[in-house]
Scaffold this active site. Sequence first.
Site, PDB file in Angstrom:
ATOM      1  N   HIS A 220       0.289  -1.052 -10.683  1.00  0.00           N
ATOM      2  CA  HIS A 220      -0.102   0.132 -10.307  1.00  0.00           C
ATOM      3  C   HIS A 220       0.679   1.190 -11.212  1.00  0.00           C
ATOM      4  CE1 HIS A 220       3.510  -0.155  -7.816  1.00  0.00           C
ATOM      5  NE2 HIS A 220       3.043  -0.921  -6.886  1.00  0.00           N
ATOM      6  N   HIS A 255      -3.147   7.990  -4.672  1.00  0.00           N
ATOM      7  CA  HIS A 255      -2.079   7.354  -5.325  1.00  0.00           C
ATOM      8  C   HIS A 255      -1.942   7.870  -6.844  1.00  0.00           C
ATOM      9  CE1 HIS A 255      -1.845   4.537  -2.173  1.00  0.00           C
ATOM     10  NE2 HIS A 255      -0.726   4.060  -2.478  1.00  0.00           N
ATOM     11  N   ASP A 277      -4.500  -2.602  -4.018  1.00  0.00           N
ATOM     12  CA  ASP A 277      -3.062  -2.373  -3.343  1.00  0.00           C
ATOM     13  C   ASP A 277      -3.445  -2.080  -1.671  1.00  0.00           C
ATOM     14  OD1 ASP A 277      -0.268  -2.541  -2.781  1.00  0.00           O
ATOM     15  OD2 ASP A 277       0.192  -0.766  -3.729  1.00  0.00           O
ATOM     16  N   LEU A 307       3.930   7.149  -0.053  1.00  0.00           N
ATOM     17  CA  LEU A 307       2.920   6.158   0.052  1.00  0.00           C
ATOM     18  C   LEU A 307       3.367   4.852   0.239  1.00  0.00           C
ATOM     19  CD1 LEU A 307       0.796   7.866  -3.002  1.00  0.00           C
ATOM     20  CD2 LEU A 307       0.257   7.665  -0.369  1.00  0.00           C
ATOM     21  N   GLY A 309       0.828   1.893   0.246  1.00  0.00           N
ATOM     22  CA  GLY A 309      -0.605   1.273   0.443  1.00  0.00           C
ATOM     23  C   GLY A 309      -1.850   1.929   0.613  1.00  0.00           C
TER      24      GLY A 309
END
Length: 383
Positions: A220, A255, A277, A307, A309
């Site tokens: 990520h 994200h 994710d 955050l 997920g």
Amino acid sequence: MGRVLLHNAVLLDPEAAAPTPGSLLLADGRIAARLEPGQASPGDAERVDLAGRGLAPGFLDLHFHGSLIFAGAEGFGAALDEASASLLAHGTTAYLATTAAWSAAELAPRVARLAALLAESREGAAAIGLHLEGPWISREAAGAQPAAAIRDYDPVEGAEVLARGEGLVRMVTLAPERAGAPALLAALEQRGIVAALGHSAARAEQVESAVERGARHVTHLFNAMGTLHHRQPGLAGAALCDDRLSCDLICDGVHVDPRMVRLAARAKRDRLVLITDRVDLPDGEASFGSGALRDDGVALRLADGRLAGSRVTLDRALRNARVFAGLSLLEAVAACSLRPARVLGVEAERGTLRQGARADLVVLGDDGEVCETWLAGQRAFAA
């Protein structure tokens, strides 16, 4: 199992330069042949008219938690069943069951239990391996990972964990700056496990050293890593300019800012992979070690706003990537299919329209919406 001809399709072949009209002949759960428009087809095949819709390889998610991280070992089977059933509606035909940082007492027994369950067949999308997201990561970049379980790599513990994984540990996310990281990288390379850099505050020089030792992927991109600065590029900056590293990214618009998605797509090109994710909250209050989680309607967060997920699905991530980064439908399909398959080295089997590959396929509308999902040559989902 009889033969099936999926005809009147636009083939979204991620190894081709452009979409092309054509048909696929499926037999015994595999792609038996690719037919050009007007080419004679076998008379004994069941014909399915796709009415000009796109036909792509099934999607592969390298990073899917589902409800697994909330379940004890006794609940792993139900969590995997739930994931396999739910993913088909989003075109995902295979995924890595992704863990969180677990304590020394829990890690090896839980990996062993998951490996046994993954070896069993189940209906729906296939959990083709484990992705260990921790515990050998950085507390400074833990994100929502439980800090109490984060630790340095111990070769004795690591050998037991990987052995009990029975060859089904396919990816490990690690912080290269942690003590023991060189030994962990060596162990992963020896076993053919993907070493992914993430949850890390590493300097660019430490990233370079890890790549020299076998790291080939980044987990990520931009999330749970040091900030990108023009004098201190950190993991994100090093990853963007190193062609040896593929990078996955959560494309939910929360994200990662859409402008940074566009930057990543320009820098990484065919080395950019889309993941979810995704975390599926059970009923009631839930935590996997860092505190109660709340669903704000777009993502999951801890009480302090961090955050924890996403709620995105791969088909939504595909459509977002087209808007955020200007990807063509074919490029976005590749980021959800061929590219993650290449990360795992399974591109002859999954993520492709090659003859002999698994007939795990997704039928897409013009905007990338999932119309049908096929598993082993049989329709498993229809919108």
